[in-house]
Design a protein around this motif. Structure first.
Motif, PDB file in Angstrom:
ATOM      1  N   THR A  51      51.848 122.975-166.601  1.00 25.03           N
ATOM      2  CA  THR A  51      51.987 122.908-168.055  1.00 25.03           C
ATOM      3  C   THR A  51      53.449 122.734-168.454  1.00 25.03           C
ATOM      4  OG1 THR A  51      50.025 124.304-168.375  1.00 25.03           O
ATOM      5  CG2 THR A  51      51.568 124.126-170.218  1.00 25.03           C
ATOM      6  N   PHE A  52      54.313 123.493-167.818  1.00 26.85           N
ATOM      7  CA  PHE A  52      55.747 123.418-168.098  1.00 26.85           C
ATOM      8  C   PHE A  52      56.279 122.016-167.814  1.00 26.85           C
ATOM      9  CE2 PHE A  52      60.113 123.671-166.424  1.00 26.85           C
ATOM     10  CZ  PHE A  52      60.777 124.234-167.499  1.00 26.85           C
ATOM     11  N   MET A  53      55.977 121.478-166.644  1.00 20.72           N
ATOM     12  CA  MET A  53      56.486 120.163-166.278  1.00 20.72           C
ATOM     13  C   MET A  53      55.867 119.052-167.135  1.00 20.72           C
ATOM     14  SD  MET A  53      58.902 120.313-164.169  1.00 20.72           S
ATOM     15  CE  MET A  53      59.680 121.323-162.902  1.00 20.72           C
ATOM     16  N   SER A  54      54.626 119.232-167.545  1.00 23.27           N
ATOM     17  CA  SER A  54      54.004 118.257-168.438  1.00 23.27           C
ATOM     18  C   SER A  54      54.742 118.220-169.777  1.00 23.27           C
ATOM     19  CB  SER A  54      52.528 118.592-168.666  1.00 23.27           C
ATOM     20  OG  SER A  54      51.785 118.479-167.468  1.00 23.27           O
ATOM     21  N   ARG A  55      55.125 119.389-170.273  1.00 22.89           N
ATOM     22  CA  ARG A  55      55.866 119.459-171.546  1.00 22.89           C
ATOM     23  C   ARG A  55      57.268 118.862-171.388  1.00 22.89           C
ATOM     24  NH1 ARG A  55      53.854 123.472-175.061  1.00 22.89           N
ATOM     25  NH2 ARG A  55      51.573 123.327-174.995  1.00 22.89           N
ATOM     26  N   ILE A  56      57.920 119.181-170.281  1.00 24.39           N
ATOM     27  CA  ILE A  56      59.292 118.728-170.057  1.00 24.39           C
ATOM     28  C   ILE A  56      59.354 117.215-169.891  1.00 24.39           C
ATOM     29  CG2 ILE A  56      61.170 118.707-168.339  1.00 24.39           C
ATOM     30  CD1 ILE A  56      61.284 121.143-170.079  1.00 24.39           C
ATOM     31  N   THR A  57      58.407 116.649-169.138  1.00 24.96           N
ATOM     32  CA  THR A  57      58.445 115.216-168.834  1.00 24.96           C
ATOM     33  C   THR A  57      57.704 114.367-169.858  1.00 24.96           C
ATOM     34  OG1 THR A  57      56.441 115.334-167.453  1.00 24.96           O
ATOM     35  CG2 THR A  57      58.575 115.709-166.361  1.00 24.96           C
ATOM     36  N   GLY A  58      56.806 115.001-170.632  1.00 26.66           N
ATOM     37  CA  GLY A  58      55.998 114.243-171.580  1.00 26.66           C
ATOM     38  C   GLY A  58      54.875 113.473-170.910  1.00 26.66           C
ATOM     39  N   ARG A  59      54.591 113.819-169.654  1.00 28.26           N
ATOM     40  CA  ARG A  59      53.518 113.160-168.906  1.00 28.26           C
ATOM     41  C   ARG A  59      52.573 114.227-168.379  1.00 28.26           C
ATOM     42  NH1 ARG A  59      55.752 108.730-164.837  1.00 28.26           N
ATOM     43  NH2 ARG A  59      53.678 107.887-165.273  1.00 28.26           N
ATOM     44  N   THR A  60      51.316 113.861-168.155  1.00 24.73           N
ATOM     45  CA  THR A  60      50.340 114.826-167.655  1.00 24.73           C
ATOM     46  C   THR A  60      50.522 115.019-166.157  1.00 24.73           C
ATOM     47  OG1 THR A  60      48.736 114.196-169.344  1.00 24.73           O
ATOM     48  CG2 THR A  60      47.897 115.365-167.405  1.00 24.73           C
ATOM     49  N   ILE A  61      50.835 116.242-165.781  1.00 24.81           N
ATOM     50  CA  ILE A  61      51.018 116.580-164.370  1.00 24.81           C
ATOM     51  C   ILE A  61      50.011 117.672-164.025  1.00 24.81           C
ATOM     52  CG2 ILE A  61      52.612 117.460-162.630  1.00 24.81           C
ATOM     53  CD1 ILE A  61      54.894 116.361-164.344  1.00 24.81           C
ATOM     54  N   GLY A  62      49.124 117.381-163.109  1.00 24.54           N
ATOM     55  CA  GLY A  62      48.049 118.304-162.791  1.00 24.54           C
ATOM     56  C   GLY A  62      48.456 119.430-161.867  1.00 24.54           C
ATOM     57  N   ARG A  63      47.657 120.497-161.878  1.00 26.35           N
ATOM     58  CA  ARG A  63      47.840 121.591-160.927  1.00 26.35           C
ATOM     59  C   ARG A  63      47.275 121.172-159.577  1.00 26.35           C
ATOM     60  NH1 ARG A  63      43.809 124.862-158.798  1.00 26.35           N
ATOM     61  NH2 ARG A  63      44.723 126.464-157.484  1.00 26.35           N
ATOM     62  N   VAL A  64      48.088 121.268-158.537  1.00 28.93           N
ATOM     63  CA  VAL A  64      47.656 120.923-157.181  1.00 28.93           C
ATOM     64  C   VAL A  64      48.166 121.994-156.234  1.00 28.93           C
ATOM     65  CG1 VAL A  64      47.722 119.218-155.322  1.00 28.93           C
ATOM     66  CG2 VAL A  64      47.770 118.454-157.707  1.00 28.93           C
ATOM     67  N   SER A  65      47.261 122.615-155.500  1.00 30.44           N
ATOM     68  CA  SER A  65      47.619 123.633-154.516  1.00 30.44           C
ATOM     69  C   SER A  65      46.960 123.290-153.189  1.00 30.44           C
ATOM     70  CB  SER A  65      47.133 125.018-154.962  1.00 30.44           C
ATOM     71  OG  SER A  65      47.646 125.358-156.233  1.00 30.44           O
ATOM     72  N   PHE A  66      47.583 123.756-152.097  1.00 32.41           N
ATOM     73  CA  PHE A  66      46.908 123.536-150.816  1.00 32.41           C
ATOM     74  C   PHE A  66      46.051 124.757-150.498  1.00 32.41           C
ATOM     75  CE2 PHE A  66      45.695 122.544-146.651  1.00 32.41           C
ATOM     76  CZ  PHE A  66      45.819 121.169-146.529  1.00 32.41           C
ATOM     77  N   ASP A  67      44.870 124.766-151.106  1.00 33.10           N
ATOM     78  CA  ASP A  67      43.866 125.785-150.817  1.00 33.10           C
ATOM     79  C   ASP A  67      42.514 125.220-151.224  1.00 33.10           C
ATOM     80  OD1 ASP A  67      43.615 126.081-153.616  1.00 33.10           O
ATOM     81  OD2 ASP A  67      44.958 127.813-153.668  1.00 33.10           O
ATOM     82  N   PHE A  68      41.477 126.015-151.083  1.00 33.27           N
ATOM     83  CA  PHE A  68      40.130 125.511-151.357  1.00 33.27           C
ATOM     84  C   PHE A  68      39.790 125.488-152.842  1.00 33.27           C
ATOM     85  CE2 PHE A  68      39.295 126.488-146.781  1.00 33.27           C
ATOM     86  CZ  PHE A  68      38.949 125.189-146.420  1.00 33.27           C
ATOM     87  N   THR A  69      40.696 125.929-153.713  1.00 41.85           N
ATOM     88  CA  THR A  69      40.493 125.745-155.154  1.00 41.85           C
ATOM     89  C   THR A  69      41.051 124.400-155.591  1.00 41.85           C
ATOM     90  OG1 THR A  69      42.618 126.679-155.895  1.00 41.85           O
ATOM     91  CG2 THR A  69      40.804 128.228-155.464  1.00 41.85           C
TER      92      THR A  69
END
Length: 235
Positions: A51-69
């Motif tokens: 959310t923070f990076m999406s606001r800062i860059t003005g682009r949609t940046i998704g949450r990505v983690s290396f786990d089964f979620t």
């Protein structure tokens, strides 16, 4: 100056890259302030960071983690279908063994080219890098903690590893001790992963209550002062 390359979302074609990827949240981003490797691309690990990076860059940046979620199943399933070879580094030996048994049961056709626990010194690290290259692994998964794991995957690429590398933090250890998945489905659906982890792993409480707000302010100030530049790419 820190040049931060952010990946907007995960795509299976990244598995064909010869590149190192890692994940940042408001705890691990602290490692960038002292050590900021320029050859690594980062995903936003956690809703707050995305959310923070999406606001800062003005682009949609998704949450990505290396786990089964998030992307772990996609990585393993694609690798299984495409015959890609995986190499795992991380956790204690007993935890790694439990994890590998679990992964083999869940993905029976997955090719595990090699593995090593996460406890070794510098000379041993060089030997592991050589073993990774000999194994002809296509995908390297490294869970050594922020800073160390990024350095390890970069060193593997310099040693001649020709595949794609992902860091995974505590994923190997967490899955080794979980009956099914580390995060229960309800916890994941309600986005309560941070609270659940504080419950399961009390040592992370400081990380969420102290490191997160401290690093948030630090990162924001560095961005405002133009000491951090952010470049966003989409696969």
């Amino acid at each position: 100056m820190i040049n931060l390359e952010l990946i907007g979302h995960f795509a299976p074609n990244l598995l064909d890259a010869n590149k190192a990827f890692s994940f940042i949240n408001f705890a691990s981003v602290g490692s960038l302030f002292d050590r900021h490797p320029t050859s690594i691309a980062y995903f936003c690990d956690g809703m707050l960071m995305s959310t923070f990076m999406s606001r800062i860059t003005g682009r949609t940046i998704g949450r990505v983690s290396f786990d089964f979620t998030s992307i772990a199943d996609a990585v393993f399933s694609c690798a299984e279908k495409q015959g890609k070879r995986l190499y795992f580094v991380g956790a204690r030996q007993a935890e790694l063994d439990l994890f590998l048994n679990k992964i083999k049961a869940r993905y029976p056709a997955l090719i595990i080219a090699g593995h090593h626990n996460g406890y070794f010194d510098a000379p041993q690290a060089a030997s592991i890098h050589a073993d990774i290259c000999r194994s002809e692994a296509n995908i390297l998964i490294v869970g050594l903690g922020a800073g160390l794991q990024e350095q390890f995957e970069q060193d593997a690429l310099r040693a001649g590893f020709n595949g794609v590398a992902f860091t995974c933090g505590g994923f190997i250890r967490q899955e080794a001790t979980a009956t099914h998945h580390y995060y229960p489905e309800l916890i994941n659906r309600l986005h309560l992963r941070a609270f659940y982890r504080m419950y399961r792993e009390p040592h992370t409480i400081k990380r969420y209550l102290v490191d997160y707000p401290t690093n948030f302010v630090h990162l924001l100030v560095m961005i405002v002062r133009r000491k951090v530049t952010i470049h966003t790419t989409y696969p």
